[in-house]
Design a protein around this motif. Structure first.
Motif, PDB file in Angstrom:
ATOM      1  N   PRO A   5       0.836  -1.209   0.000  1.00  0.00           N
ATOM      2  CA  PRO A   5       0.000   0.000   0.000  1.00  0.00           C
ATOM      3  C   PRO A   5       0.868   1.254   0.000  1.00  0.00           C
ATOM      4  CG  PRO A   5       0.039  -1.001   2.172  1.00  0.00           C
ATOM      5  CD  PRO A   5       0.754  -1.950   1.251  1.00  0.00           C
ATOM      6  N   PRO A   6       0.276   2.399  -0.331  1.00  0.00           N
ATOM      7  CA  PRO A   6       1.025   3.656  -0.276  1.00  0.00           C
ATOM      8  C   PRO A   6       1.677   3.823   1.099  1.00  0.00           C
ATOM      9  CG  PRO A   6      -1.090   4.014  -1.314  1.00  0.00           C
ATOM     10  CD  PRO A   6      -1.098   2.607  -0.772  1.00  0.00           C
ATOM     11  N   THR A   7       2.918   4.261   1.067  1.00  0.00           N
ATOM     12  CA  THR A   7       3.716   4.350   2.291  1.00  0.00           C
ATOM     13  C   THR A   7       4.184   5.786   2.503  1.00  0.00           C
ATOM     14  OG1 THR A   7       4.461   2.085   1.933  1.00  0.00           O
ATOM     15  CG2 THR A   7       5.747   3.420   3.466  1.00  0.00           C
ATOM     16  N   PHE A   8       4.070   6.235   3.726  1.00  0.00           N
ATOM     17  CA  PHE A   8       4.413   7.605   4.106  1.00  0.00           C
ATOM     18  C   PHE A   8       5.581   7.543   5.083  1.00  0.00           C
ATOM     19  CE2 PHE A   8       3.714  11.351   6.827  1.00  0.00           C
ATOM     20  CZ  PHE A   8       3.593  12.336   5.867  1.00  0.00           C
ATOM     21  N   VAL A   9       6.701   8.159   4.719  1.00  0.00           N
ATOM     22  CA  VAL A   9       7.899   8.096   5.560  1.00  0.00           C
ATOM     23  C   VAL A   9       8.338   9.518   5.907  1.00  0.00           C
ATOM     24  CG1 VAL A   9      10.293   7.306   5.741  1.00  0.00           C
ATOM     25  CG2 VAL A   9       8.643   5.967   4.409  1.00  0.00           C
ATOM     26  N   HIS A  10       8.299   9.831   7.188  1.00  0.00           N
ATOM     27  CA  HIS A  10       8.888  11.062   7.706  1.00  0.00           C
ATOM     28  C   HIS A  10      10.004  10.633   8.632  1.00  0.00           C
ATOM     29  CE1 HIS A  10       5.689  14.458   7.177  1.00  0.00           C
ATOM     30  NE2 HIS A  10       6.167  14.010   6.048  1.00  0.00           N
ATOM     31  N   VAL A  11      11.163  11.219   8.449  1.00  0.00           N
ATOM     32  CA  VAL A  11      12.316  10.872   9.279  1.00  0.00           C
ATOM     33  C   VAL A  11      13.074  12.153   9.603  1.00  0.00           C
ATOM     34  CG1 VAL A  11      13.824  10.368   7.291  1.00  0.00           C
ATOM     35  CG2 VAL A  11      14.274   9.274   9.494  1.00  0.00           C
ATOM     36  N   GLY A  12      13.558  12.227  10.822  1.00  0.00           N
ATOM     37  CA  GLY A  12      14.355  13.378  11.229  1.00  0.00           C
ATOM     38  C   GLY A  12      15.795  13.236  10.770  1.00  0.00           C
ATOM     39  N   SER A  13      16.414  14.348  10.456  1.00  0.00           N
ATOM     40  CA  SER A  13      17.800  14.298   9.984  1.00  0.00           C
ATOM     41  C   SER A  13      18.764  13.829  11.076  1.00  0.00           C
ATOM     42  CB  SER A  13      18.245  15.675   9.464  1.00  0.00           C
ATOM     43  OG  SER A  13      18.259  16.629  10.523  1.00  0.00           O
ATOM     44  N   TRP A  40      13.138  15.607   7.728  1.00  0.00           N
ATOM     45  CA  TRP A  40      12.930  16.847   8.473  1.00  0.00           C
ATOM     46  C   TRP A  40      14.246  17.280   9.104  1.00  0.00           C
ATOM     47  CZ3 TRP A  40       8.204  19.459   9.322  1.00  0.00           C
ATOM     48  CH2 TRP A  40       7.117  18.896   8.668  1.00  0.00           C
ATOM     49  N   GLU A  41      14.756  18.382   8.636  1.00  0.00           N
ATOM     50  CA  GLU A  41      16.050  18.887   9.111  1.00  0.00           C
ATOM     51  C   GLU A  41      15.996  19.241  10.599  1.00  0.00           C
ATOM     52  OE1 GLU A  41      19.877  19.346   8.923  1.00  0.00           O
ATOM     53  OE2 GLU A  41      18.728  18.813   7.139  1.00  0.00           O
ATOM     54  N   GLY A  42      16.978  18.748  11.344  1.00  0.00           N
ATOM     55  CA  GLY A  42      17.113  19.074  12.755  1.00  0.00           C
ATOM     56  C   GLY A  42      16.187  18.325  13.696  1.00  0.00           C
ATOM     57  N   MET A  43      15.396  17.384  13.174  1.00  0.00           N
ATOM     58  CA  MET A  43      14.455  16.662  14.026  1.00  0.00           C
ATOM     59  C   MET A  43      15.060  15.343  14.525  1.00  0.00           C
ATOM     60  SD  MET A  43      11.756  18.490  14.361  1.00  0.00           S
ATOM     61  CE  MET A  43      12.778  19.953  14.297  1.00  0.00           C
ATOM     62  N   CYS A  44      14.710  15.021  15.771  1.00  0.00           N
ATOM     63  CA  CYS A  44      15.147  13.772  16.389  1.00  0.00           C
ATOM     64  C   CYS A  44      14.049  12.723  16.209  1.00  0.00           C
ATOM     65  CB  CYS A  44      15.423  13.996  17.874  1.00  0.00           C
ATOM     66  SG  CYS A  44      13.960  14.533  18.786  1.00  0.00           S
ATOM     67  N   HIS A  45      14.296  11.527  16.699  1.00  0.00           N
ATOM     68  CA  HIS A  45      13.319  10.443  16.592  1.00  0.00           C
ATOM     69  C   HIS A  45      12.033  10.810  17.337  1.00  0.00           C
ATOM     70  CE1 HIS A  45      12.033   6.382  15.859  1.00  0.00           C
ATOM     71  NE2 HIS A  45      11.691   6.257  17.127  1.00  0.00           N
ATOM     72  N   SER A  46      10.905  10.576  16.707  1.00  0.00           N
ATOM     73  CA  SER A  46       9.570  10.774  17.292  1.00  0.00           C
ATOM     74  C   SER A  46       9.278  12.220  17.687  1.00  0.00           C
ATOM     75  CB  SER A  46       9.370   9.848  18.498  1.00  0.00           C
ATOM     76  OG  SER A  46       9.440   8.502  18.095  1.00  0.00           O
ATOM     77  N   PRO A  52       1.396  19.579  20.318  1.00  0.00           N
ATOM     78  CA  PRO A  52       1.387  20.823  19.570  1.00  0.00           C
ATOM     79  C   PRO A  52       2.424  21.855  20.036  1.00  0.00           C
ATOM     80  CG  PRO A  52      -0.369  20.884  21.166  1.00  0.00           C
ATOM     81  CD  PRO A  52       0.310  19.543  21.316  1.00  0.00           C
ATOM     82  N   MET A  53       3.329  21.481  20.897  1.00  0.00           N
ATOM     83  CA  MET A  53       4.349  22.432  21.358  1.00  0.00           C
ATOM     84  C   MET A  53       5.406  22.707  20.298  1.00  0.00           C
ATOM     85  SD  MET A  53       4.890  20.972  25.224  1.00  0.00           S
ATOM     86  CE  MET A  53       5.058  19.296  24.618  1.00  0.00           C
ATOM     87  N   LEU A  54       5.542  21.799  19.334  1.00  0.00           N
ATOM     88  CA  LEU A  54       6.570  21.911  18.310  1.00  0.00           C
ATOM     89  C   LEU A  54       5.887  22.027  16.944  1.00  0.00           C
ATOM     90  CD1 LEU A  54       9.634  21.771  17.717  1.00  0.00           C
ATOM     91  CD2 LEU A  54       9.366  19.292  17.518  1.00  0.00           C
ATOM     92  N   GLU A  55       6.107  23.139  16.289  1.00  0.00           N
ATOM     93  CA  GLU A  55       5.462  23.402  15.002  1.00  0.00           C
ATOM     94  C   GLU A  55       5.726  22.277  13.994  1.00  0.00           C
ATOM     95  OE1 GLU A  55       5.969  26.656  11.454  1.00  0.00           O
ATOM     96  OE2 GLU A  55       6.045  27.401  13.507  1.00  0.00           O
ATOM     97  N   GLU A  56       6.951  21.762  13.963  1.00  0.00           N
ATOM     98  CA  GLU A  56       7.286  20.690  13.026  1.00  0.00           C
ATOM     99  C   GLU A  56       6.518  19.402  13.337  1.00  0.00           C
ATOM    100  OE1 GLU A  56      10.905  23.387  13.194  1.00  0.00           O
ATOM    101  OE2 GLU A  56       9.491  22.562  14.646  1.00  0.00           O
TER     102      GLU A  56
END
Length: 74
Positions: A5-13, A40-46, A52-56
């Motif tokens: 199925p369609p897969t969505f991958v977001h990962v922090g740098s 996502w630049e500068g993002m850590c795991h999870s 909602p405290m973090l815009e990203e």
């Protein structure tokens, strides 16, 4: 990898599995599957857990919802 199925991958740098996440999305695409990838630049795991405290975090969740809505209609 084909027929998945369609897969969505977001990962922090800053995530350890960043390169693995990129590779899996590439393999899915080569096999003819739909795979959306965003590093996502500068993002850590999870980082989404800090929404909602973090815009990203909110943006990532919103993009996941949009992806799901599009592909559930297909």
């Amino acid at each position: 990898m084909s027929g998945l199925p369609p897969t969505f991958v977001h990962v922090g740098s800053w995530e350890l599995p960043r390169d693995d996440s990129i590779q899996i999305a590439q393999k899915l695409r080569r096999a003819g599957s739909i795979a959306a990838l965003k590093v996502w630049e500068g993002m850590c795991h999870s980082w989404q857990l800090f929404a909602p405290m973090l815009e990203e975090g909110m943006a990532s969740i919103s993009e996941a919802a949009s992806f799901t809505k599009i592909h559930l209609k297909a």
